[in-house]
Motif scaffolding. Structure first.
Motif, short mmCIF file in Angstrom:
data_model
loop_
_atom_site.label_atom_id
_atom_site.label_comp_id
_atom_site.label_asym_id
_atom_site.label_seq_id
_atom_site.Cartn_x
_atom_site.Cartn_y
_atom_site.Cartn_z
N PRO A 184 0.93 -1.11 0.04
CA PRO A 184 -0.17 -0.08 -0.04
C PRO A 184 0.57 1.34 -0.15
O PRO A 184 0.45 2.37 0.02
CB PRO A 184 -0.81 -0.12 1.24
N CYS A 297 -5.84 -4.39 8.39
CA CYS A 297 -5.09 -3.19 8.52
C CYS A 297 -5.98 -2.28 9.13
O CYS A 297 -6.78 -1.80 8.39
CB CYS A 297 -4.21 -2.84 7.49
N CYS A 302 -6.16 1.95 4.43
CA CYS A 302 -5.58 0.84 3.82
C CYS A 302 -6.59 -0.49 3.90
O CYS A 302 -7.49 -0.75 4.57
CB CYS A 302 -4.58 0.40 5.00
N CYS A 331 -1.02 -4.12 8.50
CA CYS A 331 -0.60 -5.16 7.33
C CYS A 331 0.96 -4.98 7.41
O CYS A 331 1.84 -4.11 8.04
CB CYS A 331 -1.03 -4.50 6.16
N HIS A 334 2.64 -1.63 6.44
CA HIS A 334 2.43 -0.40 7.34
C HIS A 334 3.41 -0.66 8.51
O HIS A 334 4.00 0.29 9.34
CB HIS A 334 1.08 -0.17 7.66
ZN LIG Z 1 -1.78 -1.43 6.14
#
Ligand SMILES: [Zn+2]
Ligand SMILES: [Zn+2]
Length: 365
Positions: A184, A297, A302, A331, A334
């Motif tokens: 992401p 997440c 996200c 996630c 991140h």
């Molecule tokens: Zn994320």
């Protein structure tokens, strides 16, 4: 007389400017044609080819320019139509050089004639189609394959350099791009950074075996901390992975957060940063509750479900515990890149399902 006082360039109409740029380029062609003639004569006299590096140094040009000059001198016969077009400025030097390389690649007259109507990129494309790939070229490329790895002096960064056969290279770059496209971070990272993240995540997958989302506990490493050293520098000194590289406070936080490190404290000082093996991981039941509660997440916007991990909002190194209110699901990207990699933190005041990221210095002391 007045005209000579004004800047003559600013008086020229635009079309004349463009025309003059073009005619100067034809002039460059004529000078290059002369250099090509002189180089041919030089080669005839000395009976050997000057090397592109020597010529580049003599002329103070790039080796690319030097080798284009040499190649054009060798592959453009004096009486040829191509040479006359360079001399008259009908061909730019770049075009003549591209055609010389196409000729060197073994192109037939027909292909060369066809190439004249292409732009320069098109000529290079034709060349790559014409150039023969021999078995021995392929075997050489295969035999020379390698991946080299090394670290910088203070071991805070590692480097890779690789050579692969073209098909393996295509597989690897396709895999990196495929993985990078699913991370992401495209708004805050460069393509190269995302590819680096992709490589690490592929490696992590390989170490963990086939993974179900949310089952990652990371690789357990043992971190040695010399507490006397670490305590007066906030862990900037004194921490290292057993038989491995030095690490700093950001990495320490990450390892502790993911429950992937057990700390061993230097026994002579007995300073209490120890996290024993029994409490080092978030208990599996708590993990499941957090992952279920958050459903993915929790970073605002996200939607990634890749390798969901449980993060400690107040870092463990600052006393944060495994209680539900201090845990949130992130996630992989991140967690690994945006929070721990960049030394950021989750804003504890952000809503539980729309978490925002702030510099760690913004956390309450
Ligand atoms: Zn994320
Ligand atoms: Zn974390």
């Amino acid at each position: 007389m007045l005209d000579t006082l004004a800047d003559p360039l600013s008086m020229l109409p635009t079309w004349e400017l463009i025309d003059e740029i073009k005619s100067e380029e034809r002039e460059v062609s004529r000078h290059r044609a002369r250099q090509v003639e002189l180089l041919r004569e030089l080669e005839r006299r000395t009976m050997r080819d000057p090397s592109p590096t020597t010529l580049a140094a003599d002329l103070d040009v790039s080796t690319r320019t030097a080798s284009e000059l040499l190649e054009t001198a060798r592959r453009t016969p004096e009486l040829s139509d191509r040479f006359q077009k360079l001399q008259s400025g009908a061909f730019t030097f770049d075009r003549a050089a591209a055609l010389a390389r196409l000729f060197a690649a073994g192109a037939e007259d027909e292909t060369l004639a066809e190439a004249e109507s292409h732009d320069i990129a098109g000529i290079y494309k034709l060349r790559s189609l014409t150039k023969r790939v021999r078995r021995r070229d392929e075997r050489k490329a295969h035999a020379e394959r390698h991946v080299r790895t090394w670290t910088n002096l203070d071991e805070t960064a590692g480097f890779l350099s690789a050579q692969l056969t073209s098909i393996d290279w295509a597989t690897v770059t396709a895999a990196l791009d495929h993985r990078a496209d699913r991370l992401p971070g495209y708004e805050t990272s460069t393509r190269e950074q995302l590819r680096a993240d992709a490589l690490v995540s592929i490696a992590q997958d390989a170490l963990d075996g086939a993974l179900q989302p949310g089952t990652s506990t990371g690789t357990v490493v043992t971190v040695m901390v010399d507490a006397a050293e670490a305590s007066h520098t906030d862990c900037e000194t004194g921490a290292s992975v057993t038989a491995g590289p030095r690490i700093g406070p950001d990495t320490l936080d990450r390892l502790l957060c993911g429950g992937s490190a057990e700390l061993v404290v230097a026994p002579e000082t007995g300073y209490p940063i120890a996290v024993g093996p029994t409490t080092r991981v978030v208990p599996p039941k708590v993990r499941r509750v957090v992952l279920n509660r958050d459903g993915g997440c929790t970073i605002d916007g996200c939607t990634s479900n890749y390798r969901l991990e449980v993060h400690h909002i107040l870092p463990r190194s600052r006393g944060g515990g495994h209680d539900l209110s201090n845990l949130t699901t992130l996630c992989w990207w991140h967690h690994h890149v945006d929070v721990h990699g960049r030394g950021n933190a989750i804003d504890p005041d952000s809503p539980p399902h729309r978490r925002t990221i702030v510099p760690e210095s913004h956390l309450p002391p």
